[in-house]
Each structure stands twice: as structure tokens, then as C-alpha cells.
Design an enzyme around this catalytic site. Structure first.
Site, PDB file in Angstrom:
ATOM      1  N   GLU A  80       0.788  -1.235   0.000  1.00  0.00           N
ATOM      2  CA  GLU A  80       0.000   0.000   0.000  1.00  0.00           C
ATOM      3  C   GLU A  80       0.820   1.284   0.000  1.00  0.00           C
ATOM      4  O   GLU A  80       0.272   2.367  -0.161  1.00  0.00           O
ATOM      5  CB  GLU A  80      -1.019  -0.010   1.146  1.00  0.00           C
ATOM      6  N   ASN A  81       2.131   1.171   0.165  1.00  0.00           N
ATOM      7  CA  ASN A  81       2.954   2.366   0.029  1.00  0.00           C
ATOM      8  C   ASN A  81       3.160   2.769  -1.430  1.00  0.00           C
ATOM      9  O   ASN A  81       3.798   3.788  -1.699  1.00  0.00           O
ATOM     10  CB  ASN A  81       4.310   2.179   0.716  1.00  0.00           C
TER      11      ASN A  81
END
Lengths: 218, 235
Positions: free
Chosen positions: A47-48
Site C-alpha cells: 500500500e505504500n
């Protein structure tokens, strides 16, 4: 015998399908990547801002600009893409991720999950977990069935602050694979050598047990 | 065209005008893609009472963690703060106000702030401590909470490459929150590894257009790795 961390990951991996985009949380969920069944291609979302997360780098490949959501250095798999955090969470919140696997402290019969905060103790934050549980339809929670002191983590009502409300449908513990529907836990499978009685004893919320409960095979 | 030249000569000049009690929006995820020299300049400057908006708060001796020992941060809005002992101490003792915000909500708050959208509804956080005191509304049978946008007096951003007009290119996962942060500052300050002449970047490769950027500086970076995970060659 209760499942090992690897066995939990191995059992979750059987839920993967060819072409799935998958987000794996930190801890046991991360291990799922090691057990992707042969003949199946999945793409891991971090999710980064990475879709198509590869293995850890060699010393030569090490790059401070390429990490996963656990802040570990990683590589990119073939066909990977990079994007910003808003785009990443558009994927997650928009329901585009096929499967999300994450850990928890507690779940309850209404599909509530508590995973980020123990008041007065450990305060680290929810990271992306609230977005993941609110945005994904297909979520598997991995956790131990009970605490070291034998207190159930599958409850009638979560006692800790929630990460998400009415969003969890499947839980894989070290003892059992459980579905949550219509306000009850439903026992789907049991770990090898673990009796139904033991699972009942360690499940605080209402548990529906079918006549035959298959044993997981490894 | 010199009116478009965003380059400044010193970090002092880059952070000029930052005063006590301002709000600073910062890019970065963990220690990846953080504006490390701009943070160090804030430490040197000694500005206090800051509200900092950033996904994380660095580690004890690097990144935003550097602003903790001198109590420069009054409040932080972040999603995950688990890597920092001094942070946890200040938070538990009440010296530091912490607004834990889901990561996607945080990214969207910055994006919305930069886009002139005052607030948005999201399903993230419904039924959790995050929803307390927030407007709730049903759309198509599902509950959503109203989250307000974020803007800052300053935004501090790390990009890989820029032209002098402030057109930015990020590198790998060091992109993260940086493009959103860049839009959300009244004054957006960007530090980069490489500055090229206008025209040298392919317009198609620009991630953040220079219109969002007020000041640009070239720096050298430590780029510390938080979790160095490797595997042997040929594994």
C-alpha cells in the site's frame, strides 16, 4: 496440533486464484507469498505504492527507494507498477484488490475486527488496515485462536477499539477455518488433530458446528 | 522565463518564513522518500509548536524524529508511529498530541486539500474511534463518515529529479505521499537529487507539474534504510 505460522500461510494460499491482486499484511500474512500454488500467478499490492512486489533484493540490488509497506527492502516483479499513496488507496477503497489477508487481536460474530490498538498499552496506529478492511470484499483474517492464557479471540463483541465494523467474513486461526455470517461463527475446517470440542471450548462467540468438520490436509 | 525558476541556493532560504505554530505537510513513508534535509533545517531553525502531517514520524535519530527531543512538534497527524521510542513516550505522557488517521484517509485528505475539496465521505473508519464526532451519512445503503481536507502553511517534499521550473519526477516507492503533499502546501518546498534544465524532462514523464512547487533545492541524501532485508545471490 495447532497450525504453525507457515501452515496458516499455506492454508491461506489455497484461497488464491490465478490473476488475483492481493494485499498481504505484516506478519503471518506476508508468509503467504511463499506458498503461492504452482500454475497460479498473483500480483502483490503493497500500500505504500507498489503493485507487483517481488522478493527481497540481493545486496547488489538493494535500493533505499524500493520498500514494502513493512518498510522492508524489496524488488519488483515483472509487470510491476509504481504509484502514489492516493492512487494506492483508490485501488484499496475502490474495491479493486481481489484478496486482503491481515492479522487481528480480536474478531466477533458480527464481523467486527480489532487489530490496531490496546488502550493504555501499545499505540502504533492503524496504518492502512482501516482502509483495507473497509474497502475489500474478500478478506481473510489470520490470528491465533486464543491468547497464551487460553482467552478466546473470537468473541460475541470485540472488547478493543475497532479497526472495522461488519467487514470480516473469514478467519483462519491456528485451530480452525471459520466463516462469519448471520451473526454467528461457522466452523468450516479444523487443524489436523484438533478436536471440535477444543475449538468450541476456545471460541467465546456463538459457533455453529456442522455434523462433519473436515480436517485440513498438509 | 526566470519567473518560473524555483531554485533556491540554501536550505535556510528554502525554509524561510516558517514560524512557530505553523502546519507542515510532509511526504515520505517510513524513512523512504522523506525530505531529510528540509527536516534537518527545521531542527536547526528551532521552530516550535508545529503541527506536522506525515504518514509516520521517523525514527529516534532520523527524519521527523529529530524534531521530537526539542519538543518542536505540538501535534502530529499520522497513520503509524510505531518505530520511535521518544514519540511513544511523549504521546503516552500527553506532551504530544497525536491524531491517528487511516493511511488512505490521510492521503486523500492531502489530495483533497490540494484540489480545493474541503471534505469527502469515506467508509474507512466507520464504527471505529476514528468516526467519533464526525458526520455520518448513508449512500446506497452503506454508512460513510465525513473527513476534512488538510492543507499546510508549508509542504516539504522529496523528489528524485526536477527541472528548474519545479516539474518533478519521483523514483520508485519514494513517491508515496510526496505528490499529494506537494499540492497541499501554501508554500511547497521540494528537495531533489538532480536538477536539469527546463525542456530536458519529457512532459509525459512528469509526475508533479511545477505549478505546485514554490521552492526547489538540490541536496545530498543519506537515504537511510529502516528494514534492510536481503537474500543471498542466486537464491
Amino acid at each position: 496440533m495447532a497450525l504453525s505460522r507457515d501452515q496458516i500461510a499455506q492454508r491461506v494460499a489455497r484461497e488464491l486464484q490465478d490473476g488475483f491482486y492481493v494485499n498481504l499484511g505484516i506478519g503471518i500474512p506476508t508468509l503467504v507469498a511463499n506458498f503461492v500454488p504452482q500454475g497460479i500467478d498473483v500480483m502483490l499490492q503493497s500500500e505504500n505504492g507498489l503493485l507487483g512486489m517481488g522478493q527481497f533484493p540481493t545486496e547488489d540490488e538493494l535500493d533505499a527507494d524500493l520498500i514494502n509497506a513493512g518498510k522492508q527492502t524489496v524488488t519488483m516483479s515483472t509487470g510491476a507498477s509504481i504509484f502514489d499513496s492516493a492512487q494506492s488507496f483508490a485501488m484499496i477503497r475502490g474495491g479493486h484488490v481481489d484478496l486482503t489477508v491481515l492479522g487481528a487481536f480480536e474478531v466477533d460474530v458480527n464481523g467486527n475486527i480489532a487489530s490496531y490498538m490496546i488502550p493504555g498499552k501499545l499505540i502504533k496506529g492503524m496504518g492502512g488496515a482501516m482502509d483495507l478492511v473497509a474497502g475489500a470484499d474478500n478478506i481473510i483474517v489470520t490470528m491465533t485462536h486464543a491468547s497464551k492464557h487460553g482467552e478466546s479471540k473470537l468473541l460475541t463483541n470485540c472488547s478493543l477499539p475497532l479497526t472495522g465494523k461488519a467487514c470480516i467474513k473469514k478467519v483462519l486461526t491456528d485451530l480452525a477455518f471459520i466463516e462469519i455470517k448471520q451473526g454467528k461463527f461457522h466452523l468450516l475446517e479444523r487443524a489436523p488433530g484438533v478436536s471440535v470440542e477444543e475449538i468450541i471450548k476456545l471460541t467465546a462467540g456463538e459457533l455453529v458446528v456442522p455434523e462433519y468438520v473436515p480436517e485440513m490436509q498438509f | 522565463m526566470s519567473g518560473f525558476n524555483k531554485v533556491v541556493d540554501s536550505y535556510q532560504e528554502a525554509m524561510a518564513g516558517l514560524t512557530d505554530d505553523m502546519t507542515v505537510v510532509a511526504g515520505g513513508f517510513g524513512l523512504c522518500g522523506i525530505p531529510e534535509n528540509l527536516i534537518a533545517e527545521i531542527k536547526r531553525k528551532g521552530s516550535k509548536g508545529l503541527t506536522v502531517v506525515s504518514n509516520n514520524c521517523g525514527v529516534d535519530d532520523f527524519g521527523l524524529g529529530l524534531l521530537l527531543p526539542n519538543r518542536q512538534i505540538k501535534k502530529i497527524v499520522a497513520s503509524y508511529v510505531g518505530e520511535n521510542a521518544e514519540f511513544e513516550r511523549q504521546m503516552m505522557s500527553g506532551e504530544l498530541e497525536v491524531e491517528l488517521t487511516p493511511q488512505g484517509t490521510l492521503a486523500e485528505k492531502m489530495r483533497a486539500g490540494g484540489a480545493g475539496i474541503p471534505a469527502f465521505y469515506t467508509a474507512t473508519g466507520v464504527g471505529t474511534p476514528v468516526a467519533v464526532g464526525k458526520d455520518e451519512r448513508k449512500f446506497n445503503g452503506r454508512d460513510y463518515i465525513l473527513e476534512e481536507a488538510i492543507t499546510g502553511d508549508f509542504a516539504i517534499v522529496k523528489a528524485w529529479k526536477a527541472d528548474k521550473f519545479g516539474n518533478l519526477v519521483f523514483r520508485k516507492t519514494a513517491r508515496n505521499f510526496n505528490p499529494m503533499a506537494a499540492t497541499a502546501g501554501r508554500i511547497t518546498v521540494v528537495e531533489v537529487e538532480i536538477i536539469v534544465e527546463p525542456g530536458e524532462l519529457d512532459p509525459d514523464e512528469i509526475h508533479t507539474p511545477g505549478i505546485y512547487v514554490n521552492r526547489l533545492i538540490q541536496g545530498t541524501f543519506e537515504k537511510r534504510i529502516e528494514q534492510r532485508t536481503t537474500q543471498p545471490k542466486g537464491a
